[in-house]
Structures are given as C-alpha cells and as structure tokens.
Motif scaffolding. Structure first.
Motif, PDB file in Angstrom:
ATOM      1  N   ALA A  22       0.831  -1.202   0.000  1.00 49.99           N
ATOM      2  CA  ALA A  22       0.000   0.000   0.000  1.00 49.99           C
ATOM      3  C   ALA A  22       0.869   1.258   0.000  1.00 49.99           C
ATOM      4  N   MET A  23       1.927   1.240   0.783  1.00 46.44           N
ATOM      5  CA  MET A  23       2.797   2.413   0.858  1.00 46.44           C
ATOM      6  C   MET A  23       3.524   2.648  -0.461  1.00 46.44           C
ATOM      7  N   VAL A  24       4.053   1.581  -1.053  1.00 45.18           N
ATOM      8  CA  VAL A  24       4.780   1.721  -2.319  1.00 45.18           C
ATOM      9  C   VAL A  24       3.837   2.191  -3.426  1.00 45.18           C
ATOM     10  N   LEU A  25       2.653   1.589  -3.506  1.00 43.41           N
ATOM     11  CA  LEU A  25       1.694   2.006  -4.530  1.00 43.41           C
ATOM     12  C   LEU A  25       1.230   3.441  -4.320  1.00 43.41           C
ATOM     13  N   TRP A  26       1.011   3.810  -3.071  1.00 41.61           N
ATOM     14  CA  TRP A  26       0.592   5.182  -2.781  1.00 41.61           C
ATOM     15  C   TRP A  26       1.675   6.170  -3.221  1.00 41.61           C
ATOM     16  N   TRP A  31       3.704  10.183  -7.092  1.00 41.98           N
ATOM     17  CA  TRP A  31       4.764  10.650  -7.977  1.00 41.98           C
ATOM     18  C   TRP A  31       4.285  10.733  -9.420  1.00 41.98           C
ATOM     19  N   LEU A  32       3.609   9.662  -9.876  1.00 33.59           N
ATOM     20  CA  LEU A  32       3.104   9.654 -11.252  1.00 33.59           C
ATOM     21  C   LEU A  32       2.099  10.783 -11.491  1.00 33.59           C
ATOM     22  N   GLY A  33       1.234  11.008 -10.508  1.00 28.83           N
ATOM     23  CA  GLY A  33       0.255  12.083 -10.639  1.00 28.83           C
ATOM     24  C   GLY A  33       0.908  13.443 -10.770  1.00 28.83           C
ATOM     25  N   GLY A  34       1.935  13.675  -9.976  1.00 29.99           N
ATOM     26  CA  GLY A  34       2.651  14.946 -10.075  1.00 29.99           C
ATOM     27  C   GLY A  34       3.448  15.068 -11.363  1.00 29.99           C
ATOM     28  N   HIS A  35       4.024  13.968 -11.778  1.00 28.98           N
ATOM     29  CA  HIS A  35       4.859  13.983 -12.979  1.00 28.98           C
ATOM     30  C   HIS A  35       4.039  14.175 -14.255  1.00 28.98           C
TER      31      HIS A  35
END
Length: 71
Positions: A22-26, A31-35
């Motif tokens: 959960a932590m890694v996916l979050w 990061w992907l959303g910001g990128h």
C-alpha cells in the motif's frame, strides 16, 4: 496452540505485506500524478485506498494482539 500461532504468524506476514505494498503504490501514484499532471481526484482516490489498507492492517493486528492476550 501451535496451529493458532501459525495462523497468527501468517496473518501478520500478510498484514506486513499489505502495509508495504500500500505504501509503495501510494508513493508511486503520488509521484506519477505529479509527474504527468493527473487530476487531484486520482490522488484522493489513492489516499483513500491507502487509508483503507492501513485501517484493515490495524484491525487485523489489533485482533491478533487481543487473541494472544486472551490465551
């Protein structure tokens, strides 16, 4: 008694795995959303999913702890 301990150990391993995944996916979604400039609703969806995973993990851990203290 040993069978119960084996089950508790398996549940704790699953709980640890759920927390880690959960932590890694979050973090990845954040990061992907910001990128890529994703809408904020996807970040909130990832937040809710992570909170759900953490609450589930807390409840399972609490249940195991109570079961061990009652024994």
């Amino acid at each position: 008694m040993a069978r119960q301990q084996d089950r508790d150990s398996a549940q704790m391993r699953l709980t640890g795995l759920v927390i880690a995944v959960a932590m890694v996916l979050w973090l990845a979604v954040q990061w992907l959303g910001g990128h890529y400039g994703w809408a904020a609703k996807w970040a909130f969806l990832a937040d809710l999913a992570a909170i759900g995973a953490f609450v589930w993990s807390l409840l399972v851990t609490w249940r195991i702890w109570r079961r061990r203290n009652d024994a």
